[in-house]
Design a protein around this motif. Structure first.
Motif, PDB file in Angstrom:
ATOM      1  N   ARG A 160      26.106  95.093   0.775  1.00  0.00           N
ATOM      2  CA  ARG A 160      24.811  95.461   1.380  1.00  0.00           C
ATOM      3  C   ARG A 160      24.818  95.341   2.902  1.00  0.00           C
ATOM      4  NH1 ARG A 160      19.575  93.061  -1.763  1.00  0.00           N
ATOM      5  NH2 ARG A 160      20.120  93.620  -3.923  1.00  0.00           N
ATOM      6  N   THR A 183      24.763 100.887   6.243  1.00  0.00           N
ATOM      7  CA  THR A 183      23.695 101.356   7.144  1.00  0.00           C
ATOM      8  C   THR A 183      22.308 101.263   6.520  1.00  0.00           C
ATOM      9  OG1 THR A 183      24.011 103.634   6.353  1.00  0.00           O
ATOM     10  CG2 THR A 183      25.261 102.947   8.315  1.00  0.00           C
ATOM     11  N   ASP A 184      22.211 100.800   5.266  1.00  0.00           N
ATOM     12  CA  ASP A 184      20.916 100.755   4.589  1.00  0.00           C
ATOM     13  C   ASP A 184      19.988  99.747   5.264  1.00  0.00           C
ATOM     14  OD1 ASP A 184      21.865 102.589   2.832  1.00  0.00           O
ATOM     15  OD2 ASP A 184      22.296 101.156   1.219  1.00  0.00           O
ATOM     16  N   HIS A 218      16.260  97.915   4.535  1.00  0.00           N
ATOM     17  CA  HIS A 218      15.267  97.696   3.486  1.00  0.00           C
ATOM     18  C   HIS A 218      13.969  97.177   4.122  1.00  0.00           C
ATOM     19  CE1 HIS A 218      18.324  98.268   0.393  1.00  0.00           C
ATOM     20  NE2 HIS A 218      19.120  97.471   1.098  1.00  0.00           N
TER      21      HIS A 218
END
Length: 362
Positions: free
Chosen positions: A214, A218-219, A221
């Motif tokens: 994670r 590039t995520d 949240h």
């Protein structure tokens, strides 16, 4: 369930002050699920730690987290704050931090129109709903003590004037157990102000794999707030209304009183291994924590299991093992396990046991 649905459930659940129903229990359980879903966007694993933090929050208690660097203690707390529509303040404790840097200070202010000068109180970072006291053991005792009044009385006194802190008020402190240079161990009096002392452990292989996956991409949240101050206060009031049987209270009391060296009925291994035991706050926090845990689990009665699950976080910083125990590698958690194992869980066994008759009579 959406935040709006939770609010509707809370409003529709208002009943007579002394009564609870399954719907009432569901209100806190729903809030737990919503917060857990939002935290899960950022935090991997650490479910026991998250549960104990939420129990502390809804019990109006404070929590001390201890763990080695890199276990996401600070990230967990800051993310939790983002799931609630509350004022959040992070205080980085350092050796040169002064009490006024935490509580605030009085300054002289001049009225330009009249030339009159007067004192005005400038609030410090302590004036928020959720306080992250990061690396609290890196600051000297004088600054650590500036939190004592705030944690107990929900106010700070500067000069002769008390200043009320916002409601709800929740202190989450972190400390590093492995570095000793430049640190100041928390005094026992201040540790006792914390409802729980929670150990943050290393993640499992699968959890650490997910963390690596994670956090190297590039995520992004986005965490959404699911509760506001008014809703949290209602849930905290709801916890206080949870019924608890006399047997459960006696069971919690028996665990705590067995930590007190030299008292009647205390097991021999406690006299041999413990320097001093827990005070009355331990019983109070076991009961309050048991009430919150019951509601978070969807129940509206406290069970023996609730008390057993919370025995370590409540007692581990309130009882101190002696030198003989330390030299043998015996920790307070080891002693708590033995006390729990030696304590009957049924009312009949507890009342008939001669050892506990002495404990309750002393």
């Amino acid at each position: 369930m959406s935040a709006e649905a939770t609010r509707d459930t809370m409003e529709n659940g208002e009943r007579n002050a002394g009564e609870l129903s399954a719907a009432d229990a569901g209100r806190l359980n729903a809030a737990k699920k919503q917060i857990g879903d939002e935290l899960g966007k950022v935090i991997v694993g650490q479910q026991d730690v998250i549960d104990e933090i939420m129990i502390g929050l809804f019990s109006r208690g404070h929590v001390l987290l201890e763990g080695v660097p890199g276990l996401a203690k600070t990230l967990m707390i800051s993310t939790l704050a983002r799931t609630m529509d509350l004022a959040f303040s992070r205080i980085q404790f350092t050796p040169d931090l002064m009490p006024a840097d935490v509580t605030g200070t009085e300054i002289i202010e001049e009225d330009r129109s009249t030339g009159h000068r007067d004192f005005r109180f400038m609030k410090g970072p302590l004036f928020a709903n959720i306080i992250l006291a990061d690396e609290i053991n890196r600051t000297p005792p004088k600054t650590q003590a500036s939190l004592l009044e705030a944690m107990q009385e929900r106010q700070v006194t500067v000069g002769r004037t008390p200043h009320e802190l916002p409601n709800p008020f929740f202190v989450l402190a972190t400390q590093n157990p492995i570095e000793q240079e430049g640190t100041y161990p928390l005094p026992e009096a201040q540790q006792d102000r914390f409802m729980f002392k929670v150990f943050v452990q290393y993640p499992s292989f699968d959890e650490e794999f997910e963390v690596a996956r994670r956090t190297t991409g590039t995520d992004v949240h986005n965490v959404q707030p699911v509760l506001n101050a008014e809703e949290i206060i209602k849930l905290q009031d709801l916890v206080r209304r949870v019924p608890v049987s006399d047997h459960v209270v006696r069971y919690a009391l028996s665990l705590v009183r067995q930590t007190r060296v030299g008292d009647e009925g205390v097991p021999d291994f406690v006299d041999e291994l413990v320097g001093w035991g827990a005070g009355p706050r331990a019983v109070q926090f076991l009961i309050l924590g048991g009430k919150a845990r019951a509601l978070l689990e969807g129940r509206f009665h406290v069970a023996i299991e609730d008390i057993q699950k919370l025995a370590k976080p409540v007692l581990r910083h309130r009882m101190v093992v002696n030198f003989a125990a330390e030299s043998d590698g015996v920790s307070s958690d080891n002693v708590i396990d033995r006390i729990v194992a030696a304590t009957p869980t049924t009312e009949d066994e507890l009342s008939r046991d001669a050892r506990f008759q002495k404990i309750f009579a002393s």
